[in-house]
Design a protein around this motif. Sequence first.
Motif, short mmCIF file in Angstrom:
data_model
loop_
_atom_site.label_atom_id
_atom_site.label_comp_id
_atom_site.label_asym_id
_atom_site.label_seq_id
_atom_site.Cartn_x
_atom_site.Cartn_y
_atom_site.Cartn_z
N UNK A 39 -16.66 15.18 87.36
CA UNK A 39 -15.11 16.24 87.43
C UNK A 39 -13.86 14.75 87.08
N UNK A 40 -14.24 13.94 87.76
CA UNK A 40 -13.33 12.89 88.06
C UNK A 40 -13.25 11.79 86.70
N UNK A 41 -14.13 12.18 85.89
CA UNK A 41 -13.82 11.47 84.61
C UNK A 41 -13.65 11.83 83.36
N UNK A 42 -12.96 12.79 83.46
CA UNK A 42 -12.36 13.97 83.11
C UNK A 42 -10.51 13.65 82.46
N UNK A 43 -10.12 13.63 82.02
CA UNK A 43 -8.92 12.49 81.70
C UNK A 43 -7.91 13.19 82.20
N UNK A 44 -6.82 13.57 82.99
CA UNK A 44 -5.84 13.56 83.64
C UNK A 44 -5.36 14.68 81.88
N UNK A 45 -5.04 14.18 80.36
CA UNK A 45 -4.46 14.46 79.55
C UNK A 45 -5.47 15.88 78.61
N UNK A 46 -6.80 15.91 79.02
CA UNK A 46 -7.46 16.90 78.87
C UNK A 46 -7.51 17.93 79.85
N UNK A 47 -7.81 17.63 81.03
CA UNK A 47 -7.11 18.50 82.35
C UNK A 47 -5.93 19.44 81.92
N UNK A 48 -5.10 19.35 81.50
CA UNK A 48 -3.80 20.22 81.30
C UNK A 48 -3.66 20.81 79.23
N UNK A 49 -4.59 20.11 79.14
CA UNK A 49 -5.02 20.67 77.06
C UNK A 49 -5.44 22.13 77.48
N UNK A 50 -4.52 23.10 76.67
CA UNK A 50 -4.82 24.28 76.59
C UNK A 50 -6.21 24.59 76.06
N UNK A 51 -6.68 23.38 74.49
CA UNK A 51 -7.59 24.23 74.32
C UNK A 51 -8.86 23.90 75.24
N UNK A 52 -8.88 23.15 76.38
CA UNK A 52 -10.16 23.47 76.93
C UNK A 52 -10.31 24.69 77.77
N UNK A 53 -10.03 25.34 77.71
CA UNK A 53 -9.82 26.66 78.74
C UNK A 53 -9.29 27.77 77.90
N UNK A 54 -10.90 28.68 78.46
CA UNK A 54 -10.45 29.86 77.52
C UNK A 54 -9.62 30.75 78.73
N UNK A 55 -8.32 31.53 78.15
CA UNK A 55 -7.36 32.25 79.46
C UNK A 55 -7.52 33.32 78.70
N UNK A 56 -7.41 34.45 79.72
CA UNK A 56 -6.55 35.98 78.76
C UNK A 56 -6.21 36.27 77.91
N UNK A 57 -4.63 35.76 77.48
CA UNK A 57 -3.60 34.84 77.11
C UNK A 57 -4.75 35.35 75.92
N UNK A 58 -5.84 34.14 75.58
CA UNK A 58 -6.40 34.60 74.17
C UNK A 58 -7.17 35.07 73.88
N UNK A 59 -7.58 36.46 74.66
CA UNK A 59 -8.97 37.32 74.16
C UNK A 59 -7.74 37.72 73.70
N UNK A 60 -6.71 38.24 72.84
CA UNK A 60 -5.71 38.77 71.56
C UNK A 60 -6.51 38.74 70.30
N UNK A 61 -6.81 36.81 70.61
CA UNK A 61 -6.89 36.27 69.35
C UNK A 61 -8.65 36.61 68.91
N UNK A 62 -9.37 36.43 70.42
CA UNK A 62 -10.81 36.99 69.61
C UNK A 62 -11.71 37.81 69.82
N UNK A 63 -11.00 38.91 70.34
CA UNK A 63 -11.54 40.11 70.68
C UNK A 63 -11.00 41.39 70.03
N UNK A 64 -9.01 41.06 68.75
CA UNK A 64 -8.46 41.64 69.29
C UNK A 64 -8.43 43.19 69.96
N UNK A 65 -8.17 44.57 69.26
CA UNK A 65 -7.70 45.95 70.22
C UNK A 65 -8.60 46.31 71.80
N UNK A 66 -9.65 45.21 71.41
CA UNK A 66 -10.77 45.42 72.32
C UNK A 66 -10.61 44.52 73.64
N UNK A 67 -9.58 43.70 73.79
CA UNK A 67 -9.01 42.44 74.86
C UNK A 67 -8.69 42.61 76.42
N UNK A 68 -7.62 44.05 76.06
CA UNK A 68 -7.39 44.76 77.16
C UNK A 68 -8.46 45.06 77.94
#
Length: 415
Positions: free
Chosen positions: A200-229
């Motif tokens: 874990x400590x080898x992960x640079x801070x800029x990557x830790x807070x890079x949104x592309x590294x994490x799949x969050x609920x607000x991204x479900x719409x892009x992947x799942x469309x109308x089934x997201x919720x």
Amino acid sequence: MGTSRMFRIFVVLGSAFMILLIIIYWDDVGASHLYLHTPVSPGPKIPHPPPKQRPQTSRPPSFLSDIDAFVNQFLEPGTGEPTDPAPADTGNQSDKAEERYVPRREWKIHLTPVAAELRERQEHRRKLLQEMCTNDSVSFPGKNRSFDDIPNKELDHLIVDDRHGIIYCYVPKVACSNWKRIMIILSESLLHDGVPQRDPLAIPRDLVHNSSMHFTFNKFWKRYGKFARHLMKVKLKKYTKFLFVRDPFVRLISAYRNKFELRNEDFYRRFAQVMLRRYANQPTPPATVDEAFAVGIHPSFSHFIQYLLDPQTEKEMPFNEHWRQVYRLCHPCQIQYDFVGHLESAEEDAEHLLRQLRVDNVVEFPTSHRNLTASSWEADWFNTVPVEVRRELYKLYEPDFRLFGYERPDSLLNE
């Protein structure tokens, strides 16, 4: 000459006859049926219904109409782990990691049960949340709305790890950097020398807070469309959900120290200059944070509190995530969290959680010697803040105090 001409006539007639046969055959069986007899690449055999059962005016319900069945076909029963890779995410390296996946070590065999004290602690925190969410004496905006009523943009703090069936709601200034590192390790979304990163400590801070590294609920719409919720609710039901919190006033002190006592150009331009103009009699504050620090100008902690209580602040934009209330970040009355960690007991809680998630053999929570903001400092920090202002601030953050079991700071509010 006559023979040659007759031959050409027969060729033309024969060709026309073949074309007619093809048209008749194609019209009878359908293009898709003809195509399935000539596969381009090997794949699973897909049964198709007899032509007579094809609908004439409307399509019959597909398996996607039962979204629970759709989700369950990708999950191992009781584990929350996907049996197949998730759809490709162009902003994520998890697909590459899947190709070079290194099998995990055997699960640890725990010969002793989790201490009763730790189990009781979690039971108490979960029960308190449920009681406060049904208690009419605790009131705050959005408390009684349903999960469906939460805007998509407010679900950006819920990080999902489908590999282990985990959902983490991160709260800034509550060890969220290290917990985000843990989630990156578990999701295997970062490669090192062609294999998933394990430190874990080898992960640079800029990557830790890079949104592309994490799949969050607000991204479900892009992947799942109308089934997201619906998918969100299925995962909330099946997965283990956790968050970490801390004393709300101490969290504010920590946010102020980190964002305004240190050189931070972004926070200086977005927030500090506003505070200096409104409350510090600085109509033209320095243009950059370096210029401001060079002449010893920065907003005081009292200015910061004034900014939080100023009605104009939220009219311009919602609170920044570093001082936004936890109930607005993580929606504890709409989401039943399975684990509530406190920063004040972070080491014990982290060990308990990782063991409960059965990933304590995969990763350990990083220990660091940081300059942590201590609860004992509250009196000193609030010394310049009038008592009336402190009481107003408590009202603003009272839901967080009561939801997560933090005592009312009477020593600050009753002077």
